[in-house]
Structure formats: structure tokens, C-alpha cells
Scaffold this motif. Structure first.
Motif, mmCIF file in Angstrom:
data_model
loop_
_atom_site.group_PDB
_atom_site.id
_atom_site.type_symbol
_atom_site.label_atom_id
_atom_site.label_comp_id
_atom_site.label_asym_id
_atom_site.label_seq_id
_atom_site.Cartn_x
_atom_site.Cartn_y
_atom_site.Cartn_z
ATOM 1 N N PHE A 114 -26.141 -19.429 -49.343
ATOM 2 C CA PHE A 114 -26.556 -18.207 -50.038
ATOM 3 C C PHE A 114 -27.877 -17.679 -49.475
ATOM 4 C CE2 PHE A 114 -29.338 -16.708 -53.581
ATOM 5 C CZ PHE A 114 -28.824 -15.435 -53.658
ATOM 6 N N VAL A 115 -28.857 -18.568 -49.283
ATOM 7 C CA VAL A 115 -30.152 -18.154 -48.737
ATOM 8 C C VAL A 115 -29.974 -17.584 -47.333
ATOM 9 C CG1 VAL A 115 -32.447 -18.937 -48.035
ATOM 10 C CG2 VAL A 115 -31.426 -19.802 -50.145
ATOM 11 N N LEU A 116 -29.168 -18.243 -46.506
ATOM 12 C CA LEU A 116 -28.924 -17.755 -45.157
ATOM 13 C C LEU A 116 -28.109 -16.465 -45.167
ATOM 14 C CD1 LEU A 116 -28.312 -21.186 -43.464
ATOM 15 C CD2 LEU A 116 -29.982 -19.492 -42.694
ATOM 16 N N PHE A 117 -27.217 -16.325 -46.134
ATOM 17 C CA PHE A 117 -26.444 -15.094 -46.289
ATOM 18 C C PHE A 117 -27.383 -13.920 -46.548
ATOM 19 C CE2 PHE A 117 -24.400 -11.994 -49.079
ATOM 20 C CZ PHE A 117 -23.220 -11.709 -48.409
ATOM 21 N N ILE A 118 -28.337 -14.091 -47.463
ATOM 22 C CA ILE A 118 -29.300 -13.032 -47.760
ATOM 23 C C ILE A 118 -30.162 -12.753 -46.523
ATOM 24 C CG2 ILE A 118 -31.342 -12.441 -49.122
ATOM 25 C CD1 ILE A 118 -28.757 -12.169 -50.667
ATOM 26 N N ASN A 119 -30.589 -13.817 -45.840
ATOM 27 C CA ASN A 119 -31.395 -13.661 -44.628
ATOM 28 C C ASN A 119 -30.665 -12.841 -43.574
ATOM 29 O OD1 ASN A 119 -32.263 -15.345 -41.780
ATOM 30 N ND2 ASN A 119 -33.904 -14.572 -43.070
ATOM 31 N N MET A 120 -29.391 -13.112 -43.375
ATOM 32 C CA MET A 120 -28.610 -12.377 -42.382
ATOM 33 C C MET A 120 -28.261 -10.968 -42.871
ATOM 34 S SD MET A 120 -28.354 -14.028 -39.585
ATOM 35 C CE MET A 120 -30.083 -14.464 -39.932
ATOM 36 N N ALA A 168 -20.983 -16.444 -45.727
ATOM 37 C CA ALA A 168 -20.154 -16.024 -46.859
ATOM 38 C C ALA A 168 -18.996 -17.002 -47.052
ATOM 39 C CB ALA A 168 -19.624 -14.603 -46.635
ATOM 40 N N PHE A 169 -18.391 -17.432 -45.950
ATOM 41 C CA PHE A 169 -17.300 -18.415 -46.018
ATOM 42 C C PHE A 169 -17.778 -19.718 -46.643
ATOM 43 C CE2 PHE A 169 -15.187 -22.109 -44.193
ATOM 44 C CZ PHE A 169 -13.854 -21.852 -44.497
ATOM 45 N N LEU A 170 -18.958 -20.205 -46.234
ATOM 46 C CA LEU A 170 -19.464 -21.477 -46.745
ATOM 47 C C LEU A 170 -19.875 -21.382 -48.212
ATOM 48 C CD1 LEU A 170 -21.486 -22.719 -43.647
ATOM 49 C CD2 LEU A 170 -19.425 -23.748 -44.614
ATOM 50 N N ARG A 225 -14.152 -5.122 -57.391
ATOM 51 C CA ARG A 225 -15.456 -5.741 -57.119
ATOM 52 C C ARG A 225 -15.729 -5.850 -55.618
ATOM 53 N NH1 ARG A 225 -17.450 -9.537 -61.747
ATOM 54 N NH2 ARG A 225 -16.445 -8.570 -63.522
ATOM 55 N N ILE A 226 -14.725 -6.239 -54.864
ATOM 56 C CA ILE A 226 -14.891 -6.324 -53.416
ATOM 57 C C ILE A 226 -15.198 -4.941 -52.839
ATOM 58 C CG2 ILE A 226 -13.686 -6.738 -51.250
ATOM 59 C CD1 ILE A 226 -14.546 -9.288 -52.536
ATOM 60 N N ALA A 227 -14.494 -3.921 -53.339
ATOM 61 C CA ALA A 227 -14.729 -2.551 -52.859
ATOM 62 C C ALA A 227 -16.153 -2.097 -53.183
ATOM 63 C CB ALA A 227 -13.714 -1.599 -53.496
ATOM 64 N N VAL A 228 -16.623 -2.413 -54.385
ATOM 65 C CA VAL A 228 -17.996 -2.061 -54.765
ATOM 66 C C VAL A 228 -18.997 -2.781 -53.866
ATOM 67 C CG1 VAL A 228 -19.733 -2.240 -56.600
ATOM 68 C CG2 VAL A 228 -17.412 -1.505 -57.150
ATOM 69 N N CYS A 229 -18.701 -4.031 -53.528
ATOM 70 C CA CYS A 229 -19.575 -4.787 -52.605
ATOM 71 C C CYS A 229 -19.717 -4.073 -51.273
ATOM 72 C CB CYS A 229 -19.019 -6.194 -52.382
ATOM 73 S SG CYS A 229 -19.264 -7.325 -53.748
ATOM 74 N N PHE A 230 -18.602 -3.618 -50.717
ATOM 75 C CA PHE A 230 -18.648 -2.932 -49.431
ATOM 76 C C PHE A 230 -19.433 -1.622 -49.527
ATOM 77 C CE2 PHE A 230 -15.006 -5.617 -48.134
ATOM 78 C CZ PHE A 230 -15.467 -5.993 -46.875
ATOM 79 N N PHE A 235 -24.082 -9.973 -53.783
ATOM 80 C CA PHE A 235 -23.669 -11.377 -53.742
ATOM 81 C C PHE A 235 -23.022 -11.802 -55.058
ATOM 82 C CE2 PHE A 235 -24.858 -15.624 -55.219
ATOM 83 C CZ PHE A 235 -24.067 -16.370 -54.378
ATOM 84 N N ALA A 236 -23.637 -11.410 -56.190
ATOM 85 C CA ALA A 236 -23.094 -11.791 -57.497
ATOM 86 C C ALA A 236 -21.682 -11.241 -57.684
ATOM 87 C CB ALA A 236 -24.023 -11.299 -58.604
ATOM 88 N N LEU A 237 -21.475 -9.991 -57.293
ATOM 89 C CA LEU A 237 -20.145 -9.382 -57.404
ATOM 90 C C LEU A 237 -19.156 -10.072 -56.467
ATOM 91 C CD1 LEU A 237 -21.076 -5.580 -57.557
ATOM 92 C CD2 LEU A 237 -20.022 -6.932 -59.378
ATOM 93 N N PHE A 238 -19.624 -10.375 -55.268
ATOM 94 C CA PHE A 238 -18.776 -11.049 -54.282
ATOM 95 C C PHE A 238 -18.336 -12.415 -54.805
ATOM 96 C CE2 PHE A 238 -18.767 -14.201 -50.810
ATOM 97 C CZ PHE A 238 -17.678 -13.746 -50.079
ATOM 98 N N ALA A 239 -19.293 -13.192 -55.327
ATOM 99 C CA ALA A 239 -18.978 -14.529 -55.831
ATOM 100 C C ALA A 239 -18.009 -14.459 -57.006
ATOM 101 C CB ALA A 239 -20.268 -15.243 -56.237
#
Length: 212
Positions: free
Chosen positions: A93-99, A125-127, A163-168, A192-196
Motif C-alpha cells: 500500500f505504501v509503495l502503491f501510494i509512492n508510485m 496493486a496486485f500485492l 467503484r472501479i470506474a470511479v477509481c479510474f 485506494f479505499a474504493l479499489f480495496a
């Protein structure tokens, strides 16, 4: 010959691998994702003096040094946690935000420049979804901890898709630099919260309504 034919049938028919094989694949991928990030963190340590003065124009508006420290924590500390399989989802998650921040910074650069942070973004995101796998410190530490059904889902496919559409849409708005500083960081956290919630198929509001 028989074993070879069975392997070819499994390979081309796309028969799912065993749970152990899948866990091994996740572990290899997890270690690879951690190792690939370490050189980026190490290069920032080597150039610490220069970066502490100007760290990519303070990408999230919290100051040069705090931004650099958070990046070092992600690219060194969290990368090492991935290699060990320790608190894998948190580290991812931390690396996801960093990227995500790196992708935002390079959003209008040529594709071959921004492709790398986007690839890392997908890996982490996969991990976040898969976790560390069977062969990880997480599994060793928490294997005897009993939990409720971890795969619980109360969300239909339409809600997940929305939710996925809103994320994009939100990601595109943030990456296009429509917002800057800490506000863009907060929107990425919401993404991230919506994605999860979409991946795990859980909506706490649904449970509250059912109880009533």
C-alpha cells in the motif's frame, strides 16, 4: 511421455495451478517487486544532500525533507518488508501510494518515461490484493491466528464495477494535475479505499442496513 503430455494439456488448456504453486508464484513475484525497488531507494540515499534541498518540487506539498523521508521509507523499508513477506499488504500500500505520486509527477511526460512508475503501480496493486502468500513471514507469524471468513463479500458485480470506474476517473483527474499538494494525496487515498472495497467486495453500509 505421459507426464509431458499432461503438462502440455495443463499449460495450453489453462488449468489453474495448485494452491502451493500459486503461493510460490506470489512469493517469487513479491520478492521480485521488492528487489526491483531497492536500487531506487539506494540512489536517493546516495544523493540525499541534493534531494533534501529540492525533492521533485515537493510533490505532495508537505515539504522537501518529509517527502524524501517518506519516499526512503517506502523504497527501502517497505521494499525490504516485501522481500521478507512482512506486513505485505501494508508495504504494498505504501509503495502503491509512492508510485501513484510518481505517476502523477510524470503524467505529461512521454509514455516511456511514465511507463515504469505505472508498471510498479500495477505490481503493488496486485500485492495489496494477493497478500504475501504462503511462503512469507506474515504466514509464519499469523498462521495460528483465527479469523472470520476472510473472503466475505456483500457487494454485487454492479457496485464493484461502479467503484472501479470511479477509481479510474478520480485517478485521471489527480494525475492530470487538476489538484496539487496534500489534497491530491488525500484523493489518492480515497481511490485506494474504493479499489480495496471493490476487489474484496465489501461495503460496511450494507451490513448496517441489514442489521436494521
Amino acid at each position: 511421455m505421459k507426464k509431458l503430455s499432461e503438462f502440455l494439456i495443463c499449460f495450453f488448456k489453462n488449468i489453474p495451478a495448485s494452491s502451493d504453486a500459486q503461493s510460490a508464484a506470489v512469493s517469487i513475484f513479491r520478492i521480485f517487486a521488492g528487489i526491483m525497488m531497492l536500487p531506487y531507494g539506494w540512489s536517493k540515499i546516495q544523493n540525499y544532500g541534493e534531494l533534501s534541498v529540492n525533492f521533485f518540487n515537493d510533490p505532495i506539498g508537505i515539504g522537501m525533507l518529509p517527502s524524501l523521508w517518506l519516499t526512503l521509507f517506502a523504497q527501502i523499508g517497505c521494499a525490504a518488508m516485501l522481500i521478507l513477506g512482512l506486513q505485505t499488504r501494508f508495504a504494498a500500500f505504501v509503495l502503491f501510494i509512492n508510485m501513484a505520486v510518481a505517476t502523477k509527477f510524470h503524467f505529461f511526460d512521454p509514455f516511456f518515461v511514465k511507463a515504469l512508475p505505472i508498471l510498479f503501480l500495477g505490481m503493488y496493486a496486485f500485492l495489496m490484493v494477493s497478500g504475501g502468500g504462503k511462503f512469507s513471514l506474515d504466514n509464519l507469524i499469523f498462521r495460528n491466528v483465527k479469523t472470520e471468513n476472510s473472503a466475505r463479500s456483500n457487494m454485487n458485480i454492479f457496485s464493484r464495477s461502479v467503484r472501479i470506474a470511479v477509481c479510474f476517473v478520480l485517478s485521471w483527474i489527480v494525475f492530470s494535475n487538476a489538484f496539487s499538494g496534500i489534497f491530491s494525496f488525500l484523493i489518492l487515498a480515497l481511490v485506494f479505499a474504493l479499489f480495496a472495497s471493490a476487489i474484496y467486495g465489501y461495503c460496511p453500509i450494507t451490513d448496517i442496513i441489514r442489521k436494521k
